[in-house]
Motif scaffolding. Structure first.
Motif, PDB file in Angstrom:
ATOM      1  N   TYR A  25       0.825  -1.200   0.000  1.00  0.00           N
ATOM      2  CA  TYR A  25       0.000   0.000   0.000  1.00  0.00           C
ATOM      3  C   TYR A  25       0.865   1.257   0.000  1.00  0.00           C
ATOM      4  O   TYR A  25       1.979   1.249   0.525  1.00  0.00           O
ATOM      5  CB  TYR A  25      -0.921   0.040   1.223  1.00  0.00           C
ATOM      6  N   GLU A  26       0.331   2.321  -0.595  1.00  0.00           N
ATOM      7  CA  GLU A  26       0.955   3.633  -0.586  1.00  0.00           C
ATOM      8  C   GLU A  26      -0.121   4.643  -0.217  1.00  0.00           C
ATOM      9  O   GLU A  26      -1.291   4.446  -0.550  1.00  0.00           O
ATOM     10  CB  GLU A  26       1.486   3.994  -1.973  1.00  0.00           C
ATOM     11  N   VAL A  27       0.261   5.718   0.450  1.00  0.00           N
ATOM     12  CA  VAL A  27      -0.675   6.790   0.758  1.00  0.00           C
ATOM     13  C   VAL A  27      -0.067   8.122   0.354  1.00  0.00           C
ATOM     14  O   VAL A  27       1.151   8.299   0.353  1.00  0.00           O
ATOM     15  CB  VAL A  27      -1.072   6.813   2.248  1.00  0.00           C
ATOM     16  N   SER A  28      -0.950   9.043  -0.004  1.00  0.00           N
ATOM     17  CA  SER A  28      -0.559  10.385  -0.390  1.00  0.00           C
ATOM     18  C   SER A  28      -1.525  11.357   0.269  1.00  0.00           C
ATOM     19  O   SER A  28      -2.737  11.210   0.142  1.00  0.00           O
ATOM     20  CB  SER A  28      -0.625  10.521  -1.914  1.00  0.00           C
ATOM     21  N   ARG A  71      -7.703  12.338  11.196  1.00  0.00           N
ATOM     22  CA  ARG A  71      -8.350  11.144  10.636  1.00  0.00           C
ATOM     23  C   ARG A  71      -7.489  10.555   9.520  1.00  0.00           C
ATOM     24  O   ARG A  71      -7.396   9.333   9.384  1.00  0.00           O
ATOM     25  CB  ARG A  71      -9.754  11.483  10.122  1.00  0.00           C
ATOM     26  N   ALA A  72      -6.851  11.386   8.718  1.00  0.00           N
ATOM     27  CA  ALA A  72      -5.974  10.891   7.659  1.00  0.00           C
ATOM     28  C   ALA A  72      -4.842  10.052   8.239  1.00  0.00           C
ATOM     29  O   ALA A  72      -4.528   8.974   7.723  1.00  0.00           O
ATOM     30  CB  ALA A  72      -5.419  12.054   6.842  1.00  0.00           C
ATOM     31  N   LEU A  73      -4.244  10.522   9.333  1.00  0.00           N
ATOM     32  CA  LEU A  73      -3.161   9.761   9.963  1.00  0.00           C
ATOM     33  C   LEU A  73      -3.677   8.457  10.565  1.00  0.00           C
ATOM     34  O   LEU A  73      -2.988   7.430  10.516  1.00  0.00           O
ATOM     35  CB  LEU A  73      -2.451  10.606  11.009  1.00  0.00           C
ATOM     36  N   GLU A  74      -4.880   8.475  11.136  1.00  0.00           N
ATOM     37  CA  GLU A  74      -5.477   7.245  11.669  1.00  0.00           C
ATOM     38  C   GLU A  74      -5.665   6.222  10.550  1.00  0.00           C
ATOM     39  O   GLU A  74      -5.355   5.034  10.721  1.00  0.00           O
ATOM     40  CB  GLU A  74      -6.823   7.540  12.320  1.00  0.00           C
ATOM     41  N   ILE A  75      -6.147   6.679   9.408  1.00  0.00           N
ATOM     42  CA  ILE A  75      -6.346   5.777   8.271  1.00  0.00           C
ATOM     43  C   ILE A  75      -5.009   5.247   7.779  1.00  0.00           C
ATOM     44  O   ILE A  75      -4.875   4.064   7.450  1.00  0.00           O
ATOM     45  CB  ILE A  75      -7.126   6.482   7.151  1.00  0.00           C
ATOM     46  N   CYS A  76      -3.983   6.089   7.753  1.00  0.00           N
ATOM     47  CA  CYS A  76      -2.649   5.632   7.345  1.00  0.00           C
ATOM     48  C   CYS A  76      -2.149   4.520   8.264  1.00  0.00           C
ATOM     49  O   CYS A  76      -1.563   3.536   7.793  1.00  0.00           O
ATOM     50  CB  CYS A  76      -1.663   6.802   7.338  1.00  0.00           C
ATOM     51  N   GLU A  78      -4.046   2.426   9.896  1.00  0.00           N
ATOM     52  CA  GLU A  78      -4.840   1.254   9.563  1.00  0.00           C
ATOM     53  C   GLU A  78      -4.332   0.571   8.305  1.00  0.00           C
ATOM     54  O   GLU A  78      -4.245  -0.667   8.237  1.00  0.00           O
ATOM     55  CB  GLU A  78      -6.314   1.642   9.409  1.00  0.00           C
ATOM     56  N   VAL A  79      -3.998   1.379   7.291  1.00  0.00           N
ATOM     57  CA  VAL A  79      -3.475   0.832   6.029  1.00  0.00           C
ATOM     58  C   VAL A  79      -2.134   0.145   6.273  1.00  0.00           C
ATOM     59  O   VAL A  79      -1.870  -0.940   5.750  1.00  0.00           O
ATOM     60  CB  VAL A  79      -3.355   1.945   4.966  1.00  0.00           C
ATOM     61  N   LYS A  80      -1.290   0.758   7.059  1.00  0.00           N
ATOM     62  CA  LYS A  80       0.024   0.187   7.368  1.00  0.00           C
ATOM     63  C   LYS A  80      -0.120  -1.181   8.030  1.00  0.00           C
ATOM     64  O   LYS A  80       0.678  -2.086   7.785  1.00  0.00           O
ATOM     65  CB  LYS A  80       0.792   1.140   8.287  1.00  0.00           C
ATOM     66  N   ASP A  81      -1.153  -1.342   8.882  1.00  0.00           N
ATOM     67  CA  ASP A  81      -1.338  -2.570   9.631  1.00  0.00           C
ATOM     68  C   ASP A  81      -2.112  -3.658   8.886  1.00  0.00           C
ATOM     69  O   ASP A  81      -2.304  -4.756   9.427  1.00  0.00           O
ATOM     70  CB  ASP A  81      -2.076  -2.269  10.950  1.00  0.00           C
ATOM     71  N   LEU A  82      -2.551  -3.377   7.650  1.00  0.00           N
ATOM     72  CA  LEU A  82      -3.293  -4.394   6.883  1.00  0.00           C
ATOM     73  C   LEU A  82      -2.430  -5.613   6.587  1.00  0.00           C
ATOM     74  O   LEU A  82      -1.262  -5.533   6.410  1.00  0.00           O
ATOM     75  CB  LEU A  82      -3.803  -3.815   5.576  1.00  0.00           C
TER      76      LEU A  82
END
Length: 82
Positions: A25-28, A71-76, A78-82
């Motif tokens: 995953y990547e986030v921007s 909220r963006a950091l919380e989602i990041c 979550e994505v990191k922990d998938l």
């Protein structure tokens, strides 16, 4: 802890944060242009280079989600922990 690459966004007034995780995953995160409130950001989530729209908040576009920085950091996380 998430380490972001930070750069000045080329045409928006603010910083561009991006990172890649080991799980593919990547986030921007960029400043929001869709709200007058400067406390909003846009979060794009990619999986192996393909944009996905999995996480939503109160406003959604096909490509980006506009939400609070917290909220963006919380989602990041979550994505990191998938």
């Amino acid at each position: 802890m998430i380490n972001f690459e930070v750069s000045k966004h080329p045409f928006l007034d603010g910083l561009h944060l991006k990172t890649e995780f080991e799980n593919g995953y990547e986030v921007s995160i960029v400043p929001s242009v869709f709200h007058d409130n400067s406390n909003r950001v846009e979060l794009a989530i990619f999986f192996e280079g393909t944009l996905i729209s999995t996480f939503t908040d109160d406003w959604v576009d096909d490509d980006l989600t506009s939400l609070s920085p917290t909220r963006a950091l919380e989602i990041c996380e979550e994505v990191k922990d998938l």
